[in-house]
Design a protein around this motif. Structure first.
Motif, short mmCIF file in Angstrom:
data_model
loop_
_atom_site.label_atom_id
_atom_site.label_comp_id
_atom_site.label_asym_id
_atom_site.label_seq_id
_atom_site.Cartn_x
_atom_site.Cartn_y
_atom_site.Cartn_z
N LEU A 33 -71.02 24.09 4.84
CA LEU A 33 -72.16 23.28 4.43
C LEU A 33 -73.15 23.12 5.58
N ALA A 34 -72.64 22.86 6.77
CA ALA A 34 -73.52 22.72 7.94
C ALA A 34 -74.28 24.02 8.19
N ARG A 35 -73.60 25.14 8.11
CA ARG A 35 -74.24 26.44 8.32
C ARG A 35 -75.34 26.68 7.28
N GLU A 36 -75.03 26.38 6.02
CA GLU A 36 -75.99 26.59 4.94
C GLU A 36 -77.21 25.67 5.09
N ILE A 37 -76.98 24.41 5.43
CA ILE A 37 -78.09 23.46 5.61
C ILE A 37 -78.99 23.92 6.77
N ASN A 38 -78.38 24.35 7.87
CA ASN A 38 -79.17 24.82 9.00
C ASN A 38 -79.97 26.06 8.64
N GLN A 39 -79.35 26.99 7.94
CA GLN A 39 -80.05 28.21 7.53
C GLN A 39 -81.23 27.87 6.62
N ASN A 40 -80.99 27.01 5.63
CA ASN A 40 -82.07 26.62 4.72
C ASN A 40 -83.19 25.89 5.46
N SER A 41 -82.83 25.06 6.43
CA SER A 41 -83.84 24.33 7.20
C SER A 41 -84.69 25.28 8.02
N CYS A 42 -84.06 26.25 8.64
CA CYS A 42 -84.82 27.25 9.43
C CYS A 42 -85.71 28.10 8.53
N ASP A 43 -85.20 28.46 7.35
CA ASP A 43 -85.99 29.26 6.41
C ASP A 43 -87.21 28.50 5.91
N ALA A 44 -87.11 27.17 5.82
CA ALA A 44 -88.19 26.35 5.27
C ALA A 44 -89.07 25.74 6.36
N LYS A 45 -88.93 26.20 7.60
CA LYS A 45 -89.69 25.63 8.72
C LYS A 45 -91.19 25.69 8.47
N ASP A 46 -91.88 24.62 8.80
CA ASP A 46 -93.33 24.57 8.69
C ASP A 46 -93.92 25.47 9.77
N LYS A 47 -94.60 26.51 9.37
CA LYS A 47 -95.15 27.50 10.31
C LYS A 47 -96.23 26.90 11.21
N LYS A 48 -96.79 25.76 10.81
CA LYS A 48 -97.83 25.11 11.61
C LYS A 48 -97.22 24.31 12.76
N ASN A 49 -95.93 24.07 12.69
CA ASN A 49 -95.23 23.30 13.73
C ASN A 49 -94.56 24.26 14.69
N ASN A 50 -94.95 24.20 15.96
CA ASN A 50 -94.40 25.12 16.96
C ASN A 50 -93.03 24.70 17.48
N GLY A 51 -92.64 23.47 17.24
CA GLY A 51 -91.36 22.98 17.74
C GLY A 51 -90.19 23.53 16.95
N PRO A 52 -89.01 23.30 17.48
CA PRO A 52 -87.81 23.78 16.78
C PRO A 52 -87.49 22.91 15.56
N VAL A 53 -86.71 23.47 14.67
CA VAL A 53 -86.20 22.70 13.54
C VAL A 53 -85.08 21.83 14.06
N GLU A 54 -85.07 20.56 13.69
CA GLU A 54 -83.99 19.65 14.07
C GLU A 54 -83.24 19.21 12.84
N VAL A 55 -81.93 19.31 12.90
CA VAL A 55 -81.07 18.87 11.81
C VAL A 55 -80.03 17.94 12.42
N HIS A 56 -79.87 16.76 11.83
CA HIS A 56 -78.90 15.79 12.33
C HIS A 56 -77.89 15.49 11.23
N PHE A 57 -76.64 15.39 11.62
CA PHE A 57 -75.57 15.11 10.66
C PHE A 57 -74.86 13.82 11.05
N ASN A 58 -74.49 13.06 10.04
CA ASN A 58 -73.64 11.89 10.21
C ASN A 58 -72.60 11.93 9.12
N LEU A 59 -71.36 11.79 9.49
CA LEU A 59 -70.29 11.71 8.50
C LEU A 59 -70.05 10.24 8.20
N ILE A 60 -70.27 9.87 6.96
CA ILE A 60 -70.16 8.48 6.54
C ILE A 60 -69.12 8.40 5.43
N TYR A 61 -68.15 7.54 5.61
CA TYR A 61 -67.16 7.29 4.57
C TYR A 61 -67.63 6.13 3.71
#
Length: 94
Positions: A33-61
């Motif tokens: 799931l983490a790999r898929e979310i990161n891949q999708n986030s990179c694929d959907a990166k805003d081309k106008k933004n020069n910064g890196p894509v940031e993805v944050h995860f929290n495991l919540i019970y």
């Protein structure tokens, strides 16, 4: 408000748990799931933004008694089980 939403596939192919993607997630679902979310986030990166894509995860019970729309979710799972009752693989999953 949080709600369960399952959009239609517009008469596309219905594969259920026979989809190859399901098998990919089966071994280690959190890593997959983490790999898929990161891949999708990179694929959907805003081309106008020069910064890196940031993805944050929290495991919540979440205790079942406060799970959002718990009864509706259980109903949805039961409907899925009923829909796929003739598919052994899916029947075993549910």
């Amino acid at each position: 408000m949080i709600s369960w939403n399952f959009p239609p596939n517009n008469y596309g192919q219905i594969t259920g748990l026979n989809d190859a993607g399901i098998e990919t997630f089966r071994g280690n679902p959190l890593d997959s799931l983490a790999r898929e979310i990161n891949q999708n986030s990179c694929d959907a990166k805003d081309k106008k933004n020069n910064g890196p894509v940031e993805v944050h995860f929290n495991l919540i019970y979440v205790p079942t008694e406060i799970f959002p729309e718990r009864d509706r979710f259980i109903s949805i799972l039961n409907l899925c089980k009923e829909y796929w009752q003739d598919n052994a693989k899916t029947k075993q999953f549910f």
